[in-house]
Design an enzyme around this catalytic site. Structure first.
Site, PDB file in Angstrom:
ATOM      1  N   ASN A  97     -10.065  -0.854  -3.042  1.00  0.00           N
ATOM      2  CA  ASN A  97      -8.591  -0.346  -2.275  1.00  0.00           C
ATOM      3  C   ASN A  97      -7.769  -1.058  -3.838  1.00  0.00           C
ATOM      4  OD1 ASN A  97      -5.767  -0.471  -1.517  1.00  0.00           O
ATOM      5  ND2 ASN A  97      -6.374  -1.639   0.672  1.00  0.00           N
ATOM      6  N   CYS A 111       0.777  -1.336   0.236  1.00  0.00           N
ATOM      7  CA  CYS A 111       0.144  -0.210   0.270  1.00  0.00           C
ATOM      8  C   CYS A 111       1.255   1.314   0.304  1.00  0.00           C
ATOM      9  CB  CYS A 111      -1.046   0.268   1.823  1.00  0.00           C
ATOM     10  SG  CYS A 111      -1.503  -1.610   1.386  1.00  0.00           S
ATOM     11  N   HIS A 144      -3.822   6.504   1.163  1.00  0.00           N
ATOM     12  CA  HIS A 144      -4.025   5.485   0.196  1.00  0.00           C
ATOM     13  C   HIS A 144      -5.940   5.099   0.909  1.00  0.00           C
ATOM     14  CE1 HIS A 144      -3.932   1.596  -0.186  1.00  0.00           C
ATOM     15  NE2 HIS A 144      -3.795   1.252   0.805  1.00  0.00           N
TER      16      HIS A 144
HETATM   17  O1  UT7 Z   1      -4.533  -1.718   2.536  1.00  0.00           O
HETATM   18  C1  UT7 Z   1      -4.749  -2.477   3.369  1.00  0.00           C
HETATM   19  C2  UT7 Z   1      -4.198  -1.886   4.372  1.00  0.00           C
HETATM   20  N1  UT7 Z   1      -5.702  -3.093   5.024  1.00  0.00           N
HETATM   21  C3  UT7 Z   1      -6.520  -1.544   5.811  1.00  0.00           C
HETATM   22  O2  UT7 Z   1      -6.282  -1.008   5.965  1.00  0.00           O
HETATM   23  C4  UT7 Z   1      -7.776  -2.787   6.748  1.00  0.00           C
HETATM   24  C5  UT7 Z   1      -8.134  -2.591   7.477  1.00  0.00           C
HETATM   25  N2  UT7 Z   1      -9.293  -3.383   8.476  1.00  0.00           N
HETATM   26  C6  UT7 Z   1     -10.400  -3.276   7.858  1.00  0.00           C
HETATM   27  O3  UT7 Z   1     -10.234  -2.024   6.565  1.00  0.00           O
HETATM   28  C7  UT7 Z   1     -11.389  -4.341   8.414  1.00  0.00           C
HETATM   29  O4  UT7 Z   1     -10.934  -4.220   9.715  1.00  0.00           O
HETATM   30  C8  UT7 Z   1     -12.001  -5.034   7.625  1.00  0.00           C
HETATM   31  C9  UT7 Z   1     -13.472  -4.370   6.580  1.00  0.00           C
HETATM   32  C10 UT7 Z   1     -11.448  -5.862   7.397  1.00  0.00           C
HETATM   33  C11 UT7 Z   1     -13.325  -5.162   8.818  1.00  0.00           C
HETATM   34  O5  UT7 Z   1     -14.092  -4.717   9.275  1.00  0.00           O
HETATM   35  P1  UT7 Z   1     -14.443  -4.136  10.774  1.00  0.00           P
HETATM   36  O6  UT7 Z   1     -15.440  -3.433  10.888  1.00  0.00           O
HETATM   37  O7  UT7 Z   1     -12.891  -4.532  11.598  1.00  0.00           O
HETATM   38  O8  UT7 Z   1     -15.341  -6.225  10.983  1.00  0.00           O
HETATM   39  P2  UT7 Z   1     -14.252  -7.402  11.799  1.00  0.00           P
HETATM   40  O9  UT7 Z   1     -13.566  -7.960  11.447  1.00  0.00           O
HETATM   41  O10 UT7 Z   1     -14.012  -7.045  13.042  1.00  0.00           O
HETATM   42  O11 UT7 Z   1     -16.304  -8.411  11.850  1.00  0.00           O
HETATM   43  C12 UT7 Z   1     -16.894  -7.573  12.355  1.00  0.00           C
HETATM   44  C13 UT7 Z   1     -17.817  -8.544  12.121  1.00  0.00           C
HETATM   45  C14 UT7 Z   1     -18.121 -10.382  12.015  1.00  0.00           C
HETATM   46  O12 UT7 Z   1     -18.668 -10.539  12.518  1.00  0.00           O
HETATM   47  P3  UT7 Z   1     -19.020 -11.510  14.286  1.00  0.00           P
HETATM   48  O13 UT7 Z   1     -17.944 -12.518  14.699  1.00  0.00           O
HETATM   49  O14 UT7 Z   1     -19.406 -10.465  14.719  1.00  0.00           O
HETATM   50  O15 UT7 Z   1     -20.394 -11.938  13.918  1.00  0.00           O
HETATM   51  C15 UT7 Z   1     -17.179 -10.554  10.906  1.00  0.00           C
HETATM   52  O16 UT7 Z   1     -17.696 -11.882  10.559  1.00  0.00           O
HETATM   53  O17 UT7 Z   1     -18.230  -8.737  10.588  1.00  0.00           O
HETATM   54  C16 UT7 Z   1     -18.104  -9.634  10.504  1.00  0.00           C
HETATM   55  N3  UT7 Z   1     -17.817  -9.596   8.825  1.00  0.00           N
HETATM   56  C17 UT7 Z   1     -18.033  -9.575   7.929  1.00  0.00           C
HETATM   57  N4  UT7 Z   1     -19.792  -9.519   7.093  1.00  0.00           N
HETATM   58  C18 UT7 Z   1     -20.062  -9.315   6.064  1.00  0.00           C
HETATM   59  C19 UT7 Z   1     -15.751  -9.772   7.355  1.00  0.00           C
HETATM   60  N5  UT7 Z   1     -16.231  -9.511   6.598  1.00  0.00           N
HETATM   61  C20 UT7 Z   1     -17.947  -9.512   6.442  1.00  0.00           C
HETATM   62  C21 UT7 Z   1     -18.254  -9.376   5.190  1.00  0.00           C
HETATM   63  N6  UT7 Z   1     -19.370  -9.134   4.850  1.00  0.00           N
HETATM   64  N7  UT7 Z   1     -17.529  -8.620   4.267  1.00  0.00           N
END
Ligand code: UT7
Length: 335
Positions: free
Chosen positions: A291, A115, A261
């Site tokens: 992204n 990135c 980014h």
């Molecule tokens: O450019 C590279 C650098 N990368 C980044 O900067 C990425 C940084 N991180 C993020 O953007 C976020 O952490 C994500 C978008 C990847 C995930 O969002 P989050 O708000 O951190 O979600 P989480 O991982 O805490 O997950 C919350 C819930 C979970 O379910 P439970 O355990 O609460 O039942 C996940 O399983 O959301 C669920 N989940 C989804 N649900 C629907 C995770 N991904 C998805 C999805 N659709 N795509």
């Protein structure tokens, strides 16, 4: 004094428009979840079955940037190609691009840095120019990520985020006594977090080869600890911004546009709040493109130039954070 200025820009997005609704047919996700948690509404992917590589995305953006600069490919002194998704493992995509452009004998240097690939590229180009090793450089940020995403519920966190695209800038060394061009840059890495975002294969570590077991373990797909990376982004981006401002002897009010980014809209919103930046001074387009890793910043810059949203003497700050962990920023003043 020699200054590195961005003479022109170009971008290319592939032909397949992929709205969130398409992904919700393949895995347990929804348009609402993706929009709320990432800001992304749609992205572009290379069409399936198309004989196309990262260098082809870069080629389309390069011919636009070169034409706008009024340069021929053979005028170039160097091609710097930032990508973590090269056409093949060896050689680098820069070699493929150099050949397609017909930039005969022009050296082509591939860099990774994920990135922050474009930010590292700017610093490298500036070093080449200031040391008079090059005067005209083509700097590429391009990614073809869609083909290695696992489109399943298990890997939905990466599947909904990453996308394809290319952004290119022509960088020129010019003599000027004014403070223009690349003013300063700061780059950091912290390998302690190398496991937080990675693609494990192809690899040579521990004598591993691509095998059915490795494929079964899904080591060839991206793995991301999203929460860890998110938290690192919202703390380290403000920190590096403060370092940059101090180094450039500026205040945040002196920056006319921040081009961050595009990893997650919530990261950029948190950054904006934390730094107290008015909304018209920070640019986001993740909503439309997802992204595109090394390509996000040059694509955004090209859009801003095209929309006439930047003017002569404006100060821009590019910032980013991603796999490695790597993070940093560049301050640039338009000529
Ligand atoms: O450019 C590279 C650098 N990368 C980044 O900067 C990425 C940084 N991180 C993020 O953007 C976020 O952490 C994500 C978008 C990847 C995930 O969002 P989050 O708000 O951190 O979600 P989480 O991982 O805490 O997950 C919350 C819930 C979970 O379910 P439970 O355990 O609460 O039942 C996940 O399983 O959301 C669920 N989940 C989804 N649900 C629907 C995770 N991904 C998805 C999805 N659709 N795509």
């Amino acid at each position: 004094m020699i200054r590195s200025i961005i003479k022109s820009t170009g971008r290319y997005l592939p032909d397949r428009h992929v709205p969130n609704e398409y992904l919700s047919e393949l895995m347990e996700t929804s348009n609402d979840w993706i929009v709320q948690r990432t800001g992304i509404e749609a992205r572009y992917w290379v069409s399936e079955g198309k004989d196309f590589g990262t260098s082809d995305l870069a080629y389309e953006a390069s011919i636009i940037a070169l034409e706008r600069a009024g340069w021929h490919p053979e005028d170039l002194d160097l091609i710097v190609f930032a990508t973590m998704t090269p056409d093949v493992n060896v050689p680098g995509s820069g070699a493929f691009l150099q050949n397609r452009l017909g930039a005969k004998n022009v050296p082509a240097l591939d860099i990774r840095q994920q990135c922050t690939g474009f930010l590292h590229g700017l610093e490298i180009c500036d070093a080449y120019i200031r040391s008079e090793k090059a005067q005209k450089i083509l700097l590429v940020g391009a990614e073809f990520q869609s083909r290695y995403l696992e489109l399943t519920t298990e890997n939905r966190d990466t599947a909904v985020i990453f996308a394809d695209g290319a952004g290119v800038v022509c960088i020129e060394g010019v003599e000027s006594n004014n403070d223009i061009g690349i003013i300063t840059s700061i780059l950091h890495a912290d390998g302690k977090y190398s496991g937080a975002l990675r693609v494990g294969m192809p690899a040579r570590k521990s004598g591993k080869a691509i095998s059915p077991t490795v494929m079964e373990n899904k080591e060839h797909f991206p793995y991301m600890e999203g929460k860890t990376v998110f938290k690192l982004a919202v703390t380290r981006l403000p920190m590096v911004t403060a370092e940059l401002l101090e180094k450039a002897n500026m205040k945040i009010e002196d920056v006319d546009m921040v081009i961050p980014h595009q990893a997650n809209l919530r990261i950029n919103e948190a950054f904006k709040e934390r730094m107290n930046i008015p909304k018209e001074k920070i640019y986001n387009n993740i909503q439309r493109y997802g992204n595109t890793t090394a390509a996000t910043i040059p694509i955004a810059l090209d859009e801003l130039m095209e929309k006439n949203m930047l003017k002569s003497k404006d100060t821009i700050m590019f910032i980013g954070l991603g796999a490695g962990l790597t993070w940093g920023g560049v301050v640039y003043k338009l000529p």
